[in-house]
Every structure is written in C-alpha cells, then in structure tokens.
Design an enzyme around this catalytic site. Sequence first.
Site, mmCIF file in Angstrom:
data_model
loop_
_atom_site.group_PDB
_atom_site.id
_atom_site.type_symbol
_atom_site.label_atom_id
_atom_site.label_comp_id
_atom_site.label_asym_id
_atom_site.label_seq_id
_atom_site.Cartn_x
_atom_site.Cartn_y
_atom_site.Cartn_z
ATOM 1 N N HIS A 133 0.864 -1.181 0.000
ATOM 2 C CA HIS A 133 0.000 0.000 0.000
ATOM 3 C C HIS A 133 0.906 1.239 0.000
ATOM 4 O O HIS A 133 2.034 1.176 0.504
ATOM 5 C CB HIS A 133 -0.837 -0.043 1.282
ATOM 6 C CG HIS A 133 -1.932 0.967 1.362
ATOM 7 N ND1 HIS A 133 -1.714 2.262 1.755
ATOM 8 C CD2 HIS A 133 -3.268 0.870 1.119
ATOM 9 C CE1 HIS A 133 -2.866 2.918 1.752
ATOM 10 N NE2 HIS A 133 -3.827 2.102 1.368
ATOM 11 N N ASP A 210 2.798 -4.535 8.092
ATOM 12 C CA ASP A 210 1.583 -3.753 7.872
ATOM 13 C C ASP A 210 0.416 -4.735 7.978
ATOM 14 O O ASP A 210 0.150 -5.514 7.053
ATOM 15 C CB ASP A 210 1.663 -3.099 6.484
ATOM 16 C CG ASP A 210 0.346 -2.485 6.046
ATOM 17 O OD1 ASP A 210 -0.671 -2.675 6.752
ATOM 18 O OD2 ASP A 210 0.323 -1.830 4.992
ATOM 19 N N GLN A 213 -4.825 -5.278 6.792
ATOM 20 C CA GLN A 213 -5.828 -6.206 6.247
ATOM 21 C C GLN A 213 -5.844 -7.548 6.963
ATOM 22 O O GLN A 213 -6.773 -8.337 6.777
ATOM 23 C CB GLN A 213 -5.575 -6.441 4.744
ATOM 24 C CG GLN A 213 -5.719 -5.198 3.892
ATOM 25 C CD GLN A 213 -7.133 -4.641 3.890
ATOM 26 O OE1 GLN A 213 -8.106 -5.344 4.158
ATOM 27 N NE2 GLN A 213 -7.265 -3.363 3.611
ATOM 28 N N LYS A 236 -10.709 -0.734 10.321
ATOM 29 C CA LYS A 236 -10.794 -1.958 9.507
ATOM 30 C C LYS A 236 -11.153 -3.178 10.353
ATOM 31 O O LYS A 236 -11.329 -4.277 9.837
ATOM 32 C CB LYS A 236 -9.475 -2.185 8.758
ATOM 33 C CG LYS A 236 -9.204 -1.054 7.752
ATOM 34 C CD LYS A 236 -8.179 -1.422 6.753
ATOM 35 C CE LYS A 236 -7.568 -0.231 6.079
ATOM 36 N NZ LYS A 236 -8.165 0.114 4.796
ATOM 37 N N CYS A 374 -4.802 2.447 -3.762
ATOM 38 C CA CYS A 374 -3.568 2.963 -3.132
ATOM 39 C C CYS A 374 -2.414 1.990 -3.289
ATOM 40 O O CYS A 374 -1.563 1.864 -2.395
ATOM 41 C CB CYS A 374 -3.780 3.294 -1.652
ATOM 42 S SG CYS A 374 -4.986 4.574 -1.374
HETATM 43 N N1 PMP Z 1 -1.974 -0.807 4.470
HETATM 44 C C1 PMP Z 1 -2.919 -1.560 3.907
HETATM 45 C C2 PMP Z 1 -2.591 -2.943 3.447
HETATM 46 C C3 PMP Z 1 -4.200 -1.047 3.752
HETATM 47 O O1 PMP Z 1 -5.148 -1.786 3.182
HETATM 48 C C4 PMP Z 1 -4.482 0.265 4.194
HETATM 49 C C5 PMP Z 1 -5.854 0.871 4.026
HETATM 50 N N2 PMP Z 1 -6.437 0.662 2.782
HETATM 51 C C6 PMP Z 1 -3.455 0.990 4.800
HETATM 52 C C7 PMP Z 1 -2.216 0.421 4.915
HETATM 53 C C8 PMP Z 1 -3.681 2.368 5.327
HETATM 54 O O2 PMP Z 1 -4.585 2.333 6.369
HETATM 55 P P1 PMP Z 1 -5.181 3.702 6.979
HETATM 56 O O3 PMP Z 1 -5.695 4.474 5.803
HETATM 57 O O4 PMP Z 1 -6.266 3.245 7.882
HETATM 58 O O5 PMP Z 1 -4.068 4.383 7.670
#
Ligand code: PMP
Length: 416
Positions: A133, A210, A213, A236, A374
């Site tokens: 991401h 990270d 998910q 999430k 993203c």
């Molecule tokens: N890493 C991953 C794998 C994600 O899916 C996301 C959110 N789509 C993020 C980081 C960022 O999370 P947040 O926007 O809640 O900070």
Amino acid sequence: MINTIQDVKKKFDVEDVRKDFPILQRAVNGSELVYLDNAATTQKPQAVIDALTHYYTYDNANIHRGLYFLSEFATEQYENARLKVKEFINAISASEIIFVRGTTEAINLVATSLWREKYFNEGDEVIISNMEHHANIVPWQIAGGRKKINLKVIPITDDGELDLNAYESLINEKTKLVSIVHISNSLGTINPIKKIVDIAHSKKIPVLIDGAQAIPHFKVDVQELDADFYAFSGHKIFGPTGIGVLYGKTELLEMMPPYQGGGDMIRTVTFEKTTFDDLPRKFEAGTPNIAGAIGLGAAIDYLNQFDRNDLCNYENELLNYATARLLEIDGLKIIGNAKEKASVISFVIDGIHPYDIGTIIDTDGIAIRTGHHCTQPIMNRYNLPATARASLSFYNTKSEIDKLIVGLQKVKKMFA
Ligand code: PMP
C-alpha cells in the site's frame, strides 16, 4: 473441564450478526445495501456506536491531566482499551501499544523516528514488496528529506505471491529494515509472514508488518510472529476511524526518539531542554483520540465474543463461493490468485472500465471499490489502470454475492 465466562464463545450465525450492524439494514438507491468494500473500511456494530455515544454523553473529559472523577474515569477507560489491544495481539506489555491515527501514521512514526535516531544513513535500504500500500512506500521515501533511504522491492509472481528467493537475494549489509504487508489489500494474498521474519532475523534485521488487512481476518499474535513492529487501523476491525495501533518491541521503542512533541509526552520542559515521558506516552503527544480508543476496545470485545476461527472459516467459504461465481462471467479475470488468500477479490472484465462497473452496480445499492486501491505499483506490475474489488466480511452472505453477479451481468449487457 469448566469453562470460564471468557471461554464460552457465541455461536456464529450470519443472520444474527447482521442484526448487530444497523447500517446493513439501510437502503441505497432504493435497494438494500450490499456492502462489499470491507478492505477500505468495515461497518460498525451497535456496541461500538453505543460505546462512542456513551462516552460523549456521560464520560467526556481530558485524560492524564485532571484529578477529578471524570478525568480519572476517562483515563481508566482509555488505558483499559490499551490493555484490550495488548491482549488482542498478545503483546508482552501494554506499554508496547502506541495509539495512533491508523496504519499510515504508525508507519510514518517508525520511519520518521528511526531516521531521527540516525538508525539509517543515506543510501541504506528498506526491503518492501511490489504489493505494498502507498502507506508502506511513501513514508520511507520522505523520512530522510533530501537524503534518501533506498527501497528494494520483492517481486511477485503472476499469481500474486512473493518471490522469496528474490527476497533473500535482496538482503545485504545496507539492509536496515524489512517492511512488509501481511495481507495485500488489492490482491488478497496472505504473505508467509513468519518465514519472512525468520529470514530477516537470521541476518539481524528487524521487521515491520503492515497488518491493516490481516487483523480483521484472523487472530494475530505478535510474539508468535516475533514481529518487531505491527501496525493496524481500528476502522478496519469494526472500530472507529482516526484510531489505530503501532505495536513495537520495548527495546526498539525505547531507543526511538519521539515522533511529535507537545503536551502529555514530557516529564520536564524548560526553554533549553525537555525530558520525555516513558512508553507509551513518549509517542502520544497532545490529546489523543480518547473516544476512538474506547470504541476500538468495544470492537475488540465484540470480536472476542466469537471464536475467530469460525469467522475466518465463514469468510473463506464466501471467498470460494464468490470466486467460483465471478468466474462464471465471460471475460472476467481475477487479479491475484495466490494459494493463500483472504476474502479480497480484484477483477477486471474485458472491454469495460472498472469505474463503469462500480458506477453501474451502485445504482442497485451494491458497493465495491474501483481504482488502484492505493497500490499503484501493483497496477503497473499487471499493466492495469485499475481493478474492481469486492472484499468480504463475516457479515456478508452468499445472497449478496449473487446480487453482485446479477449486477455484473447487467453491466455486461449494457456494454454488449
Ligand atoms: N496498508 C494496507 C494494506 C491497507 O489496506 C491500508 C488501508 N487501505 C493501509 C495500509 C492504510 O490504512 P489507513 O488508511 O487506515 O491508515
């Protein structure tokens, strides 16, 4: 054997569970909402909504500062939420749990703080992967300002799995950190994270995971993984937005300087010099998201009612059903076919832009994600501008998947 109250888990029943999520009862564009964008954010059970309302209605006060009842009570609830997170991910100590805004802020905190500590020199390397991401790419690019940390990228196979041989060959004397996604938000791939950690640790390199998910899908145990850092977002896992967690091993967090300065993170301040508070407060400058932390605690309580394996098995059943049904559609291709996959399905349909797919099915109340999620580098890897993505949670049903299929067939007809 006598079960303690905590051991007695509620039997999972999807229709019962759906009643806990009031938004699932609403209509969108005249149809019942079919919410299939859980990788972007999850819906909130009434228990979480009630915890937020209750806090603001009866208990609101600033924490750590007042000697009066409400302030002490708010502090107790905030710190209790930290304890719940500690138990939830099996950290050794609650002081290893730093409340942040979300995964993004957690990774920015680590990147900025390690850079300030001079842990990195210009030209040092962080190993990431092709499926990261943006939250696990951009912070490393900006942490050093004009001095660069170099990113080394683990390639992936066409099916969307990491090439572990390539990973090993990327490690060298300049490698200072491995920072890797546990489950890909655009491919659904579950990475062999323990193996990745073990390889890095055999070369004495710490690992940031990270977990944005992964944490909603199965039980995460940071000690079992031997994670050095683990980041995730409250929204999430059925909690509020604006709250998340950075877990870090004590010796690393102790070594790291503060990320932000201000109230609550200090011990003494003069114009010449400031001394900082202990963990975790060193990293929590200013008034934190008190209600958010309490709401996250309520989300953890909600999840803890169930055997997480029941939820995970049900999501896998939905994943298999949805995969089979999607493949019935002529010209539809799934992007990301890893052997180990969570219930996130990216797809494209020949000759139809994902934006058209998303917009048309929305008219029937079906919410899926379309775009690059993203993760632009992974779109480049597959030579795609975007995909459509359905991501399923344990409150989704096979009949919702059927509605998605009917919606997609309608799209196909319109473009025929
Ligand atoms: N890493 C991953 C794998 C994600 O899916 C996301 C959110 N789509 C993020 C980081 C960022 O999370 P947040 O926007 O809640 O900070």
